[in-house]
Design a protein around this motif. Sequence first.
Motif, mmCIF file in Angstrom:
data_model
loop_
_atom_site.group_PDB
_atom_site.id
_atom_site.type_symbol
_atom_site.label_atom_id
_atom_site.label_comp_id
_atom_site.label_asym_id
_atom_site.label_seq_id
_atom_site.Cartn_x
_atom_site.Cartn_y
_atom_site.Cartn_z
ATOM 1 N N THR A 197 -11.288 4.774 -1.283
ATOM 2 C CA THR A 197 -11.271 6.217 -1.577
ATOM 3 C C THR A 197 -9.842 6.716 -1.786
ATOM 4 N N LYS A 198 -8.893 6.120 -1.099
ATOM 5 C CA LYS A 198 -7.491 6.522 -1.269
ATOM 6 C C LYS A 198 -6.618 5.283 -1.084
ATOM 7 N N VAL A 199 -5.697 5.073 -2.025
ATOM 8 C CA VAL A 199 -4.781 3.932 -1.919
ATOM 9 C C VAL A 199 -3.353 4.466 -1.858
ATOM 10 N N ILE A 200 -2.661 4.112 -0.776
ATOM 11 C CA ILE A 200 -1.272 4.551 -0.597
ATOM 12 C C ILE A 200 -0.380 3.327 -0.777
ATOM 13 N N ALA A 201 0.543 3.399 -1.741
ATOM 14 C CA ALA A 201 1.405 2.265 -2.079
ATOM 15 C C ALA A 201 2.811 2.533 -1.570
ATOM 16 N N VAL A 202 3.388 1.539 -0.872
ATOM 17 C CA VAL A 202 4.696 1.734 -0.240
ATOM 18 C C VAL A 202 5.643 0.618 -0.634
ATOM 19 N N ASP A 203 6.818 0.971 -1.161
ATOM 20 C CA ASP A 203 7.876 -0.016 -1.335
ATOM 21 C C ASP A 203 9.126 0.525 -0.649
ATOM 22 N N TRP A 204 10.240 -0.172 -0.789
ATOM 23 C CA TRP A 204 11.486 0.313 -0.219
ATOM 24 C C TRP A 204 12.269 1.036 -1.310
ATOM 25 N N ASP A 205 12.849 0.274 -2.246
ATOM 26 C CA ASP A 205 13.688 0.927 -3.263
ATOM 27 C C ASP A 205 13.417 0.426 -4.678
ATOM 28 N N ASN A 206 12.300 -0.291 -4.887
ATOM 29 C CA ASN A 206 12.056 -0.832 -6.218
ATOM 30 C C ASN A 206 11.285 0.192 -7.072
ATOM 31 N N ARG A 207 12.061 1.029 -7.772
ATOM 32 C CA ARG A 207 11.476 2.128 -8.565
ATOM 33 C C ARG A 207 10.561 1.600 -9.664
ATOM 34 N N TYR A 208 10.954 0.456 -10.259
ATOM 35 C CA TYR A 208 10.157 -0.153 -11.339
ATOM 36 C C TYR A 208 8.744 -0.429 -10.834
ATOM 37 N N ARG A 209 8.663 -1.048 -9.671
ATOM 38 C CA ARG A 209 7.355 -1.417 -9.125
ATOM 39 C C ARG A 209 6.602 -0.197 -8.593
ATOM 40 N N MET A 210 7.332 0.783 -8.051
ATOM 41 C CA MET A 210 6.663 2.001 -7.569
ATOM 42 C C MET A 210 6.008 2.730 -8.745
ATOM 43 N N ALA A 211 6.694 2.738 -9.900
ATOM 44 C CA ALA A 211 6.110 3.379 -11.086
ATOM 45 C C ALA A 211 4.872 2.602 -11.545
ATOM 46 N N LEU A 212 4.943 1.271 -11.481
ATOM 47 C CA LEU A 212 3.767 0.462 -11.860
ATOM 48 C C LEU A 212 2.581 0.755 -10.937
ATOM 49 N N ALA A 213 2.859 0.894 -9.636
ATOM 50 C CA ALA A 213 1.770 1.174 -8.682
ATOM 51 C C ALA A 213 1.082 2.489 -9.027
ATOM 52 N N ALA A 214 1.884 3.486 -9.425
ATOM 53 C CA ALA A 214 1.293 4.775 -9.811
ATOM 54 C C ALA A 214 0.420 4.581 -11.047
ATOM 55 N N GLU A 215 0.906 3.785 -12.016
ATOM 56 C CA GLU A 215 0.110 3.530 -13.230
ATOM 57 C C GLU A 215 -1.187 2.791 -12.902
ATOM 58 N N LEU A 216 -1.147 1.966 -11.851
ATOM 59 C CA LEU A 216 -2.343 1.203 -11.469
ATOM 60 C C LEU A 216 -3.323 2.040 -10.648
ATOM 61 N N GLY A 217 -2.965 3.289 -10.394
ATOM 62 C CA GLY A 217 -3.934 4.192 -9.774
ATOM 63 C C GLY A 217 -3.661 4.540 -8.330
ATOM 64 N N ALA A 218 -2.488 4.156 -7.789
ATOM 65 C CA ALA A 218 -2.191 4.542 -6.401
ATOM 66 C C ALA A 218 -2.232 6.065 -6.294
ATOM 67 N N ASP A 219 -2.850 6.572 -5.230
ATOM 68 C CA ASP A 219 -2.976 8.018 -5.055
ATOM 69 C C ASP A 219 -1.692 8.628 -4.526
ATOM 70 N N LEU A 220 -0.908 7.816 -3.818
ATOM 71 C CA LEU A 220 0.354 8.295 -3.243
ATOM 72 C C LEU A 220 1.296 7.100 -3.236
ATOM 73 N N VAL A 221 2.546 7.300 -3.684
ATOM 74 C CA VAL A 221 3.531 6.211 -3.690
ATOM 75 C C VAL A 221 4.714 6.649 -2.835
ATOM 76 N N LEU A 222 5.081 5.814 -1.862
ATOM 77 C CA LEU A 222 6.162 6.158 -0.935
ATOM 78 C C LEU A 222 7.275 5.123 -1.022
ATOM 79 N N GLY A 223 8.501 5.566 -0.674
ATOM 80 C CA GLY A 223 9.651 4.664 -0.692
ATOM 81 C C GLY A 223 10.623 5.013 0.407
ATOM 82 N N LYS A 224 11.854 4.513 0.272
ATOM 83 C CA LYS A 224 12.802 4.627 1.384
ATOM 84 C C LYS A 224 13.196 6.069 1.699
ATOM 85 N N GLY A 225 13.002 6.975 0.746
ATOM 86 C CA GLY A 225 13.335 8.379 1.020
ATOM 87 C C GLY A 225 12.270 9.080 1.840
#
Length: 352
Positions: A197-225
């Motif tokens: 129902t909800k997928v939360i994707a977390v990386d540290w500082d890899n913006r390239y991969r965080m953007a890919l996770a959003a494209e793959l449908g992650a509902d929320l993407v979090l990082g080091k900030g």
Amino acid sequence: MQSVPATMAAWTKTRDEEGGFSLEEHPVPSPGPGEVLVKAQSTSICGTDIHIWKWDEWSRDNVPLGTITGHETSGLVVGLGEGVESHQIGDHIAVECHLACWACPRCDEGNAHICENGSIFGVHGHGAFAPYFVVPAVNARHVPEGLDPGHASIQDPLGNAIHTLTGGPVEGATVAVHGLGPIGLFAVNAAKAMGATKVIAVDWDNRYRMALAAELGADLVLGKGDDVVAAILEATGGRGVDNSCEFSGSAAALANTIYSTRMGGYVNVLSVYGQSMPSVPMNEVVFRYLHLKGINGRKMWSTWDTMHDLLERGLIDVDKVLTHRLPVSDFESAVQLAMSGDCGKVVLDFDA
Ligand SMILES: NC(=O)c1ccc[n+]([C@@H]2O[C@H](COP(=O)([O-])OP(=O)(O)OC[C@H]3O[C@@H](n4cnc5c(N)ncnc54)[C@H](O)[C@@H]3O)[C@@H](O)[C@H]2O)c1
Ligand SMILES: [Zn+2]
Ligand SMILES: [Zn+2]
């Protein structure tokens, strides 16, 4: 079907140093009893291949010099060993790299992925950065009809992702994926495909991969900030997610999974943590009745069945995660690219 040559050039770990690969001439192997000979079509680069490239302590202990590495692969069956009835010449297959004895207590109980006498294709023995290889027929898995060979080759990491996710609830559940390397990205994709129902994707500082996770449908993407634990609690009504999956190899992320999983929830850990022993907040695990589970490989064969079902129904967007395809002659630059992290999955293609 073209004839099989006597020799082949294969990427071989030849030198006791970082890098240390060369394109060596080897005889094309013959399939022994119960084995098939496969003409490689695509072999993808795994984190394990990066460890072998860097020649860390684990690699020096496990990979004999002179080994042709590469274990995430797909190809065509071109030879059958004695007694093989499950395959025919021309079959499209992908390799399950965990080679099991099928006779020990772990194999008997349905856990062949942790066989007591197991070894890994392309790590402990020759693998698939080579135009031809042999594997036990049971490890040569038939691929869904018409699947692109590059897509077929990534079933090992996709299977890792699905095995980890299915250590807890997915359909109708909230899922957090920590670490957005190729396996974490596949987990985001698979969790959505399996009805989370909800997928939360977390990386540290890899913006390239965080953007890919959003494209793959992650509902929320979090990082080091972000305050990862607080943000996950806020997104789940203060409870925490039902199912946390750890793919980063970071001790900090492992602690985050434990603090942001609901009471009685599931924490599934695929990561390998290098030399350091991560400290685990065990009282949280105990008092909050968490299910903390290590995950290794893929279940043989229920993970493969689930994966084939998702692939056949077109629910996995492999092309988004498979960001780079290069000819096998570019092996060395492909490993450098995979090490840079500015990529999803990197796949090497052989000549047709
Ligand atoms: N158990 C098994 O059978 C098995 C099989 C394959 C891989 N693995 C392990 O699974 C893990 C994932 O593999 P991969 O190739 O996708 O990984 P990877 O190394 O490509 O990616 C790891 C990601 O985690 C991110 N990261 C770093 N610190 C973080 C933190 N504190 N929080 C969140 N993210 C953070 C990095 O930026 C990176 O994008 C690795 O640890 C690998 O060794 C285990
Ligand atoms: Zn792998
Ligand atoms: Zn066994």
